[in-house]
Design a protein around this motif. Structure first.
Motif, PDB file in Angstrom:
ATOM      1  N   PRO A   1       0.811  -1.231   0.000  1.00 15.96           N
ATOM      2  CA  PRO A   1       0.000   0.000   0.000  1.00 15.96           C
ATOM      3  C   PRO A   1       0.841   1.277   0.000  1.00 15.96           C
ATOM      4  O   PRO A   1       0.410   2.302  -0.546  1.00 15.96           O
ATOM      5  N   ILE A   2       2.042   1.232   0.593  1.00 12.75           N
ATOM      6  CA  ILE A   2       2.923   2.401   0.540  1.00 12.75           C
ATOM      7  C   ILE A   2       3.347   2.672  -0.897  1.00 12.75           C
ATOM      8  O   ILE A   2       3.342   3.826  -1.369  1.00 12.75           O
ATOM      9  N   VAL A   3       3.685   1.623  -1.633  1.00 10.05           N
ATOM     10  CA  VAL A   3       4.088   1.785  -3.033  1.00 10.05           C
ATOM     11  C   VAL A   3       2.933   2.350  -3.856  1.00 10.05           C
ATOM     12  O   VAL A   3       3.138   3.204  -4.726  1.00 10.05           O
ATOM     13  N   LYS A   4       1.719   1.891  -3.590  1.00 15.45           N
ATOM     14  CA  LYS A   4       0.558   2.440  -4.308  1.00 15.45           C
ATOM     15  C   LYS A   4       0.415   3.939  -4.028  1.00 15.45           C
ATOM     16  O   LYS A   4       0.147   4.732  -4.948  1.00 15.45           O
ATOM     17  N   PHE A   5       0.606   4.338  -2.774  1.00 15.06           N
ATOM     18  CA  PHE A   5       0.558   5.763  -2.427  1.00 15.06           C
ATOM     19  C   PHE A   5       1.617   6.535  -3.219  1.00 15.06           C
ATOM     20  O   PHE A   5       1.333   7.590  -3.805  1.00 15.06           O
ATOM     21  N   LEU A   6       2.839   6.015  -3.241  1.00 20.70           N
ATOM     22  CA  LEU A   6       3.927   6.703  -3.942  1.00 20.70           C
ATOM     23  C   LEU A   6       3.631   6.804  -5.434  1.00 20.70           C
ATOM     24  O   LEU A   6       3.867   7.858  -6.056  1.00 20.70           O
ATOM     25  N   ALA A   7       3.127   5.719  -6.009  1.00 20.49           N
ATOM     26  CA  ALA A   7       2.817   5.735  -7.438  1.00 20.49           C
ATOM     27  C   ALA A   7       1.713   6.742  -7.747  1.00 20.49           C
ATOM     28  O   ALA A   7       1.783   7.482  -8.735  1.00 20.49           O
ATOM     29  N   ASP A   8       0.705   6.785  -6.900  1.00 19.24           N
ATOM     30  CA  ASP A   8      -0.415   7.711  -7.114  1.00 19.24           C
ATOM     31  C   ASP A   8       0.021   9.167  -6.976  1.00 19.24           C
ATOM     32  O   ASP A   8      -0.493  10.043  -7.684  1.00 19.24           O
ATOM     33  N   LYS A   9       0.942   9.438  -6.053  1.00 13.12           N
ATOM     34  CA  LYS A   9       1.339  10.817  -5.768  1.00 13.12           C
ATOM     35  C   LYS A   9       2.582  11.259  -6.546  1.00 13.12           C
ATOM     36  O   LYS A   9       2.996  12.410  -6.426  1.00 13.12           O
ATOM     37  N   GLY A  10       3.182  10.367  -7.312  1.00 14.99           N
ATOM     38  CA  GLY A  10       4.379  10.740  -8.068  1.00 14.99           C
ATOM     39  C   GLY A  10       5.581  10.981  -7.184  1.00 14.99           C
ATOM     40  O   GLY A  10       6.436  11.812  -7.492  1.00 14.99           O
ATOM     41  N   ALA A  11       5.660  10.228  -6.092  1.00 13.12           N
ATOM     42  CA  ALA A  11       6.761  10.385  -5.136  1.00 13.12           C
ATOM     43  C   ALA A  11       7.706   9.188  -5.234  1.00 13.12           C
ATOM     44  O   ALA A  11       7.305   8.089  -5.621  1.00 13.12           O
ATOM     45  N   PRO A  12       8.972   9.372  -4.863  1.00 10.15           N
ATOM     46  CA  PRO A  12       9.924   8.269  -4.920  1.00 10.15           C
ATOM     47  C   PRO A  12       9.915   7.430  -3.652  1.00 10.15           C
ATOM     48  O   PRO A  12       9.435   7.865  -2.598  1.00 10.15           O
ATOM     49  N   LEU A  13      10.463   6.234  -3.757  1.00  9.33           N
ATOM     50  CA  LEU A  13      10.764   5.451  -2.568  1.00  9.33           C
ATOM     51  C   LEU A  13      12.141   5.868  -2.080  1.00  9.33           C
ATOM     52  O   LEU A  13      13.093   5.939  -2.860  1.00  9.33           O
ATOM     53  N   LEU A  14      12.251   6.167  -0.805  1.00 13.48           N
ATOM     54  CA  LEU A  14      13.531   6.559  -0.215  1.00 13.48           C
ATOM     55  C   LEU A  14      14.193   5.300   0.349  1.00 13.48           C
ATOM     56  O   LEU A  14      13.625   4.638   1.218  1.00 13.48           O
ATOM     57  N   ALA A  15      15.372   4.971  -0.148  1.00 17.57           N
ATOM     58  CA  ALA A  15      16.012   3.710   0.216  1.00 17.57           C
ATOM     59  C   ALA A  15      17.427   3.956   0.730  1.00 17.57           C
ATOM     60  O   ALA A  15      18.231   4.635   0.075  1.00 17.57           O
ATOM     61  N   ASN A  16      17.715   3.412   1.907  1.00 18.25           N
ATOM     62  CA  ASN A  16      19.070   3.461   2.453  1.00 18.25           C
ATOM     63  C   ASN A  16      19.828   2.250   1.919  1.00 18.25           C
ATOM     64  O   ASN A  16      19.486   1.110   2.241  1.00 18.25           O
ATOM     65  N   VAL A  17      20.831   2.499   1.090  1.00 19.26           N
ATOM     66  CA  VAL A  17      21.522   1.433   0.357  1.00 19.26           C
ATOM     67  C   VAL A  17      23.005   1.441   0.703  1.00 19.26           C
ATOM     68  O   VAL A  17      23.720   2.414   0.427  1.00 19.26           O
ATOM     69  N   TYR A  18      23.457   0.367   1.308  1.00 20.75           N
ATOM     70  CA  TYR A  18      24.866   0.216   1.674  1.00 20.75           C
ATOM     71  C   TYR A  18      25.434  -1.042   1.012  1.00 20.75           C
ATOM     72  O   TYR A  18      24.763  -2.068   0.939  1.00 20.75           O
ATOM     73  N   THR A  19      26.675  -0.945   0.563  1.00 22.05           N
ATOM     74  CA  THR A  19      27.375  -2.152   0.117  1.00 22.05           C
ATOM     75  C   THR A  19      28.295  -2.678   1.216  1.00 22.05           C
ATOM     76  O   THR A  19      28.697  -3.838   1.178  1.00 22.05           O
ATOM     77  N   TYR A  20      28.618  -1.835   2.184  1.00 22.29           N
ATOM     78  CA  TYR A  20      29.503  -2.246   3.279  1.00 22.29           C
ATOM     79  C   TYR A  20      28.899  -3.396   4.080  1.00 22.29           C
ATOM     80  O   TYR A  20      29.577  -4.395   4.359  1.00 22.29           O
ATOM     81  N   PHE A  21      27.622  -3.296   4.442  1.00 19.52           N
ATOM     82  CA  PHE A  21      27.012  -4.314   5.294  1.00 19.52           C
ATOM     83  C   PHE A  21      26.903  -5.667   4.592  1.00 19.52           C
ATOM     84  O   PHE A  21      27.268  -6.695   5.181  1.00 19.52           O
ATOM     85  N   PRO A  22      26.419  -5.734   3.337  1.00 19.72           N
ATOM     86  CA  PRO A  22      26.455  -7.041   2.664  1.00 19.72           C
ATOM     87  C   PRO A  22      27.870  -7.599   2.544  1.00 19.72           C
ATOM     88  O   PRO A  22      28.071  -8.808   2.673  1.00 19.72           O
ATOM     89  N   TYR A  23      28.839  -6.706   2.316  1.00 24.57           N
ATOM     90  CA  TYR A  23      30.220  -7.167   2.173  1.00 24.57           C
ATOM     91  C   TYR A  23      30.718  -7.847   3.452  1.00 24.57           C
ATOM     92  O   TYR A  23      31.278  -8.943   3.404  1.00 24.57           O
ATOM     93  N   ILE A  24      30.491  -7.208   4.608  1.00 22.23           N
ATOM     94  CA  ILE A  24      31.018  -7.798   5.839  1.00 22.23           C
ATOM     95  C   ILE A  24      30.191  -9.005   6.282  1.00 22.23           C
ATOM     96  O   ILE A  24      30.734  -9.962   6.843  1.00 22.23           O
ATOM     97  N   TYR A  25      28.880  -8.991   6.020  1.00 24.75           N
ATOM     98  CA  TYR A  25      28.049 -10.111   6.440  1.00 24.75           C
ATOM     99  C   TYR A  25      28.279 -11.342   5.565  1.00 24.75           C
ATOM    100  O   TYR A  25      28.070 -12.478   6.013  1.00 24.75           O
TER     101      TYR A  25
END
Length: 349
Positions: free
Chosen positions: A189-213
């Motif tokens: 439902p959050i994605v539907k809201f974003l699509a309807d309102k023309g807003a982006p999804l805000l995503a915190n994206v790290y490569t450090y954590f996958p690398y160490i895990y």
């Protein structure tokens, strides 16, 4: 007639020259301004640091009057957060959202607000207290949007929420990615809201954590954008030369599966710590961040070629009050020390 034709031709040529001079791939790089430190510079000094370093966008995690005052009249675009502890009141009481907008947005007509992030990493958070707030994220977003709409700011300022990679289920290869079963109940439902309102999804994206895990299963060059890295990951018709692009496209693949193919992804945090473990070195941190700055000015990701990547580096400072005492890396993601000296050299131009 000949003179008129020549004048028209000259006008067309001039227009073409002007259009050619407009950059078609302008990148957007911002820096997160965290304030979990008891030794940080005053906000007015921090704003000067953003300007002197050519940093044109800022993320703050809650409205701070001193920061907003210092931003007046600058061209720095701002993402301001609604703190997680406010979600319940915003969701249950529309007037709370109205009051927040009236207090923290309307008085600052000369501040360039770009996004309001309603909550940070609430969905699928590992902490039970944060998970308890999951049902309140979307209603809070809706009430903030309504508050902005009532003063005709809903087109200028986009309302979204910031999520971490944990909302995704299997994320490799990107094409198979979808929101986890736990997250989907809230994310769809959050994605539907974003699509309807023309807003982006805000995503915190790290490569450090996958690398160490992953404990040695990911090549360090692939995680750091190193151009000499021999690793190429093939996924259907797509080729990935770095983990960052694969991580961003994992979000795009998940969005597409729930009707969010038109929703953009804005990377609201990405960085690499300079201290705290064997991978957290000055060299690795500087390499990652400089390559990130260069990369967002390139041609998007394999799933979204030609689309400018908008990204925010985490963070402006090393923050001595961040994380648990044993989490040294959490306190060493900064570009600068509190005395304003650089942790490592970075060129934002």
């Amino acid at each position: 007639m000949a003179l008129v034709a020549i004048q028209l031709l000259l006008g067309v040529l001039l227009l073409l020259l002007l259009l050619a001079a407009i950059p078609t791939n302008v990148h957007s790089i911002g820096v997160c301004y965290g304030m979990l430190g008891d030794n940080l510079p005053q906000p007015s000094e921090v704003i000067k640091m953003y300007q002197s370093n050519g940093i044109t966008a800022m993320r703050i995690y809650g409205p701070n009057k001193d920061v907003l005052e210092a931003l007046r009249g600058t061209d720095i675009q701002v993402m301001v957060g609604v703190p997680n502890q406010d979600l319940r009141s915003f969701a249950s009481d529309p007037s709370a959202a109205v009051s927040w907008v009236e207090t923290n947005v309307l008085p600052y007509s000369d501040v360039s607000f770009r996004y309001i992030a309603v909550g940070n990493e609430v969905i699928s958070n590992a902490e039970p207290t944060a998970r308890a707030d999951e049902p309140y994220v979307l209603p809070a977003m809706e009430n903030v949007y309504a508050a902005l709409s009532s003063v005709d700011l809903h087109r200028q300022i986009k309302v979204s929420t910031a999520v971490f990679q944990r909302v995704l289920g299997k994320s490799f290869p990107p094409s198979v990615t979808e929101f986890s079963s736990e997250a989907a109940a809230y994310m769809v439902p959050i994605v539907k809201f974003l699509a309807d309102k023309g807003a982006p999804l805000l995503a915190n994206v790290y490569t450090y954590f996958p690398y160490i895990y992953a404990k040695g299963q990911i090549d360090i060059g692939y995680a750091l954008f190193k151009p000499e890295s021999p690793v190429v990951v093939y996924d259907e018709q797509y080729q990935y030369h770095n983990l960052f692009d694969a991580s961003v496209d994992a979000f795009y693949a998940a969005l597409e599966k729930v009707g969010g193919g038109n929703v953009e992804v804005v990377v609201t945090e990405s960085g690499w710590p300079s201290k705290g473990d064997d991978a957290a070195t000055l060299d690795n941190a500087g390499t990652y961040v400089q390559n990130l700055v260069r990369h967002v000015g390139s041609n998007g990701t394999p799933r979204r070629p030609g689309k400018t990547i908008e990204a925010y580096i985490f963070a402006m400072f090393n923050e001595n009050q961040k994380g648990k005492p044993e989490e040294e890396t959490e306190r060493n993601f900064g570009l600068f020390y509190p005395d304003q000296s650089p942790v490592y050299p970075i060129n934002f131009n």
